[in-house]
Design an enzyme around this catalytic site. Structure first.
Site, PDB file in Angstrom:
ATOM      1  N   CYS A  93     -42.051  62.680  -7.476  1.00 29.34           N
ATOM      2  CA  CYS A  93     -42.981  63.753  -7.141  1.00 29.34           C
ATOM      3  C   CYS A  93     -42.834  64.920  -8.116  1.00 29.34           C
ATOM      4  O   CYS A  93     -42.553  66.051  -7.739  1.00 29.34           O
ATOM      5  CB  CYS A  93     -42.739  64.215  -5.705  1.00 29.34           C
ATOM      6  SG  CYS A  93     -44.047  65.292  -5.089  1.00 29.34           S
ATOM      7  N   GLU A  94     -42.971  64.612  -9.373  1.00 21.58           N
ATOM      8  CA  GLU A  94     -43.006  65.574 -10.468  1.00 21.58           C
ATOM      9  C   GLU A  94     -43.776  64.905 -11.597  1.00 21.58           C
ATOM     10  O   GLU A  94     -43.929  63.686 -11.610  1.00 21.58           O
ATOM     11  CB  GLU A  94     -41.588  65.905 -10.972  1.00 21.58           C
ATOM     12  CG  GLU A  94     -40.755  66.764 -10.044  1.00 21.58           C
ATOM     13  CD  GLU A  94     -41.170  68.217 -10.046  1.00 21.58           C
ATOM     14  OE1 GLU A  94     -41.928  68.612 -10.949  1.00 21.58           O
ATOM     15  OE2 GLU A  94     -40.740  68.954  -9.136  1.00 21.58           O
ATOM     16  N   GLU A 146     -17.737  62.067 -34.749  1.00 21.69           N
ATOM     17  CA  GLU A 146     -17.874  61.821 -33.313  1.00 21.69           C
ATOM     18  C   GLU A 146     -19.240  61.197 -32.992  1.00 21.69           C
ATOM     19  O   GLU A 146     -20.104  61.828 -32.391  1.00 21.69           O
ATOM     20  CB  GLU A 146     -17.693  63.132 -32.544  1.00 21.69           C
ATOM     21  CG  GLU A 146     -16.343  63.782 -32.768  1.00 21.69           C
ATOM     22  CD  GLU A 146     -16.335  65.259 -32.436  1.00 21.69           C
ATOM     23  OE1 GLU A 146     -17.344  65.750 -31.882  1.00 21.69           O
ATOM     24  OE2 GLU A 146     -15.334  65.936 -32.749  1.00 21.69           O
ATOM     25  N   ARG A 199     -35.016  61.890 -20.920  1.00 22.86           N
ATOM     26  CA  ARG A 199     -35.190  62.327 -22.301  1.00 22.86           C
ATOM     27  C   ARG A 199     -36.645  62.642 -22.691  1.00 22.86           C
ATOM     28  O   ARG A 199     -36.887  63.653 -23.358  1.00 22.86           O
ATOM     29  CB  ARG A 199     -34.611  61.295 -23.281  1.00 22.86           C
ATOM     30  CG  ARG A 199     -33.100  61.119 -23.155  1.00 22.86           C
ATOM     31  CD  ARG A 199     -32.535  60.208 -24.246  1.00 22.86           C
ATOM     32  NE  ARG A 199     -32.506  60.870 -25.530  1.00 22.86           N
ATOM     33  CZ  ARG A 199     -33.368  60.654 -26.499  1.00 22.86           C
ATOM     34  NH1 ARG A 199     -34.316  59.745 -26.354  1.00 22.86           N
ATOM     35  NH2 ARG A 199     -33.286  61.313 -27.631  1.00 22.86           N
TER      36      ARG A 199
END
Length: 404
Positions: free
Chosen positions: A332-333, A263, A302
């Site tokens: 805003c982080e 997969e 990621r």
């Protein structure tokens, strides 16, 4: 046909469609699929694209055109696969922690099903008995993967039915005469050591005598993709050799005609994708030069979520003097994509390209800070086409209901 897109072309696409922008080179997807076909030529192997990596309908249709099957992690992914034209018998549904209602829908749609828990296995037996063949997702208690967040086969993982509960599995299977045709494991992502897959074979083949109707051994995916220039991905040729050597030499393989399923998700689409961003602001402290782009972890999570590395290039100034820059976003982080990364000189307005952004890039994007999701563009044989429009303001409240 080249499987790479020149920086000049990427700059042109940024100007044509705006930024931030996801660009997918479909010729790279073809190249990756052909690697699998070549390595496993002459073996009884099927590949199911793990579409959770990237579900744009055009990607699904293209993967189908290459001859791949599709692996789905939710009933909605199953429905997307059907919409893309996959017949039911080319669709595999493997989920976890889900309501039995989803499994019932998957059964009605006629797709392959892997069951992830004793609870749902019992419910399946009660509802269908031996009427519908089914697979078991097992937890092999193997630690593998790039980091703990993407390791799914270890003893504390939520995924799969633990192999040490074999007696409980067999009790349920016998009680309802369940027709188990597939034994499945998936140990994690970013697996470079092909020995991990060989260990998986040993685990599954030791169980074979208990499941006389099994036709498929599913080893999942998780092939490593090189994110850095000096990295090596999974050796697919070696993988094919080691897997089938292990199968041929295992005593429980005698007299069995088994298919082997894989997969691959990231392996097929990671390298096809580039996220193009524009530099909004340059800031300088005593120790650091920041280049803030018009994106953030709302578009590519990621690096913040997995501590993942993405190669970032200033494609507007390929010959500029190299210096260190910290690449950050505009939400805003804390959304730092790279600390003190050597880069060609960056100026406001430059276009930065985030490489290997095809897998779990747009797919995990959000509207955090009420910012728009990017547009998506495909490139195939040198021709580009818009395959998803950029969000507009109305998209931010399209499903909201104003009651005040």
């Amino acid at each position: 046909m080249s499987t790479s897109i020149s920086n000049q072309t990427l700059v042109h696409l940024a100007e044509k469609y705006g930024t931030p922008l996801y660009v997918y080179n479909f010729n790279t997807i073809e190249r990756q699929y052909k690697k699998l076909q070549s390595a496993f030529e002459g073996t009884n192997t099927r590949f199911f694209y793990a579409c959770k990596a990237l579900t744009n309908i055009n990607v699904l249709k293209y993967v189908k055109s290459l001859g791949a099957n599709i692996d789905c992690s939710s009933i909605n992914e199953v429905k997307l696969a059907l919409k893309a034209g996959f017949p039911a018998k080319r669709i595999l549904y493997t989920s976890n922690g889900i309501s039995f209602d989803e499994i019932e829908v998957a059964k009605e749609l006629g797709v392959y099903i892997n069951i992830d828990s004793l609870s749902n296995l019992r419910k399946f037996g009660e509802a269908f008995g031996d009427q519908y063949p089914v697979g078991l997702r097992l937890r092999p208690n193997i630690m593998a993967g790039g980091n703990l967040k993407i390791s799914t086969g270890h003893e504390n993982s939520k995924f799969g039915i633990p192999v040490d509960l074999l007696d409980d599995i067999l009790t349920i299977v016998k009680a309802y005469d369940i027709n188990v045709i597939d034994l499945h494991i998936h140990t994690g992502s970013e697996i470079k050591d092909v020995g991990v897959f060989v260990k998986g074979i040993e685990v599954l083949f030791d169980l074979l005598p208990h499941f006389p109707h099994v036709k498929v051994i599913d080893l999942g995916g998780g092939f490593k993709v090189p994110y850095k220039k000096d990295e090596q991905g999974t050796d697919i040729d070696l993988l094919a050799k080691e897997v089938f050597d292990a199968i041929k030499s295992h005593p429980n393989a005698l007299g069995r005609s088994l298919e082997v399923w894989f997969e691959p998700g990231k392996f097929l689409v990671s390298e096809c994708g580039t996220l193009l961003t524009k530099v909004n602001v340059l800031k300088k402290t005593k120790t650091t030069r920041f280049a803030a782009v018009n994106s953030g972890f709302n578009h590519l999570i990621r690096p913040m979520f997995y501590d993942a590395f993405h190669q970032i290039d200033n494609i507007s100034n390929e010959n500029g003097e190299v210096g260190n820059y910290s690449i950050v976003g505009n939400i805003c982080e804390t959304d730092t994509f790279a600390w003190e990364r050597p880069m060609n000189e960056i100026k406001e307005g430059d276009i930065l390209a985030f490489r290997n952004a095809g897998a779990y890039g747009f797919e995990m994007a959000s509207n955090f800070n009420s910012r728009y999701k990017p547009a998506e563009v495909m490139v195939l044989n040198g021709n580009d086409a818009l395959i998803r429009e950029r969000d507009q303001f109305a998209d931010l409240f399209r499903k909201q209901i104003e009651v005040l």
